[in-house]
Design a protein around this motif. Structure first.
Motif, PDB file in Angstrom:
ATOM      1  N   ARG A  12      11.146  63.400  82.822  1.00 56.47           N
ATOM      2  CA  ARG A  12      10.039  62.620  83.385  1.00 56.47           C
ATOM      3  C   ARG A  12      10.202  61.173  82.973  1.00 56.47           C
ATOM      4  O   ARG A  12      10.570  60.881  81.840  1.00 56.47           O
ATOM      5  N   ARG A  13       9.899  60.282  83.885  1.00 53.10           N
ATOM      6  CA  ARG A  13       9.936  58.862  83.554  1.00 53.10           C
ATOM      7  C   ARG A  13       8.657  58.486  82.825  1.00 53.10           C
ATOM      8  O   ARG A  13       7.584  58.987  83.145  1.00 53.10           O
ATOM      9  N   ASP A  14       8.788  57.595  81.849  1.00 55.92           N
ATOM     10  CA  ASP A  14       7.584  57.130  81.165  1.00 55.92           C
ATOM     11  C   ASP A  14       6.825  56.178  82.098  1.00 55.92           C
ATOM     12  O   ASP A  14       7.400  55.626  83.036  1.00 55.92           O
ATOM     13  N   PRO A  15       5.530  55.998  81.865  1.00 54.67           N
ATOM     14  CA  PRO A  15       4.722  55.167  82.773  1.00 54.67           C
ATOM     15  C   PRO A  15       5.255  53.755  82.957  1.00 54.67           C
ATOM     16  O   PRO A  15       5.185  53.205  84.060  1.00 54.67           O
ATOM     17  N   GLU A  16       5.796  53.152  81.916  1.00 53.54           N
ATOM     18  CA  GLU A  16       6.340  51.795  82.064  1.00 53.54           C
ATOM     19  C   GLU A  16       7.530  51.782  83.021  1.00 53.54           C
ATOM     20  O   GLU A  16       7.696  50.840  83.784  1.00 53.54           O
ATOM     21  N   GLN A  17       8.352  52.832  82.999  1.00 56.39           N
ATOM     22  CA  GLN A  17       9.490  52.902  83.913  1.00 56.39           C
ATOM     23  C   GLN A  17       9.008  53.070  85.356  1.00 56.39           C
ATOM     24  O   GLN A  17       9.563  52.488  86.276  1.00 56.39           O
ATOM     25  N   VAL A  18       7.956  53.854  85.548  1.00 53.40           N
ATOM     26  CA  VAL A  18       7.380  54.023  86.889  1.00 53.40           C
ATOM     27  C   VAL A  18       6.875  52.677  87.407  1.00 53.40           C
ATOM     28  O   VAL A  18       7.119  52.311  88.563  1.00 53.40           O
ATOM     29  N   LYS A  19       6.188  51.916  86.554  1.00 51.35           N
ATOM     30  CA  LYS A  19       5.693  50.591  86.945  1.00 51.35           C
ATOM     31  C   LYS A  19       6.849  49.661  87.280  1.00 51.35           C
ATOM     32  O   LYS A  19       6.810  48.927  88.274  1.00 51.35           O
ATOM     33  N   ARG A  20       7.876  49.673  86.433  1.00 54.49           N
ATOM     34  CA  ARG A  20       9.043  48.814  86.646  1.00 54.49           C
ATOM     35  C   ARG A  20       9.734  49.158  87.965  1.00 54.49           C
ATOM     36  O   ARG A  20      10.080  48.283  88.759  1.00 54.49           O
ATOM     37  N   ASP A  21       9.917  50.461  88.212  1.00 53.19           N
ATOM     38  CA  ASP A  21      10.553  50.897  89.458  1.00 53.19           C
ATOM     39  C   ASP A  21       9.706  50.521  90.667  1.00 53.19           C
ATOM     40  O   ASP A  21      10.229  50.116  91.703  1.00 53.19           O
ATOM     41  N   GLY A  22       8.385  50.669  90.555  1.00 55.57           N
ATOM     42  CA  GLY A  22       7.489  50.295  91.655  1.00 55.57           C
ATOM     43  C   GLY A  22       7.609  48.824  91.997  1.00 55.57           C
ATOM     44  O   GLY A  22       7.616  48.439  93.170  1.00 55.57           O
ATOM     45  N   TRP A  23       7.723  47.983  90.973  1.00 55.50           N
ATOM     46  CA  TRP A  23       7.870  46.553  91.204  1.00 55.50           C
ATOM     47  C   TRP A  23       9.218  46.247  91.853  1.00 55.50           C
ATOM     48  O   TRP A  23       9.292  45.529  92.845  1.00 55.50           O
TER      49      TRP A  23
END
Length: 66
Positions: A12-23
């Motif tokens: 699972r990706r950590d929330p910061e990685q999800v945010k980074r990928d979304g950006w």
């Protein structure tokens, strides 16, 4: 042989990685109003943008970071 449907199993990706990928991938920005990396003026800008786009938050709303 083990088979898992897409989205199940693995890492699972950590929330910061999800945010980074979304950006990086979609131009979406997710910012917590109490992020310690932001200065006071930056937090105020985030608050003003949130209020403009989504309206004021209910009084007494507790900010939770997960």
């Amino acid at each position: 042989m083990r088979w898992h449907p897409y989205g199940y199993g693995g890492q699972r990706r950590d929330p910061e990685q999800v945010k980074r990928d979304g950006w990086n991938e979609q131009g979406l920005l997710a910012v917590a109003i109490d992020d310690d990396r932001l200065t006071w003026p930056e937090r105020e800008l985030v608050r003003h943008l949130g209020e403009k786009l989504y309206g004021k938050r209910p009084a007494g709303q507790v900010v939770r970071r997960g």
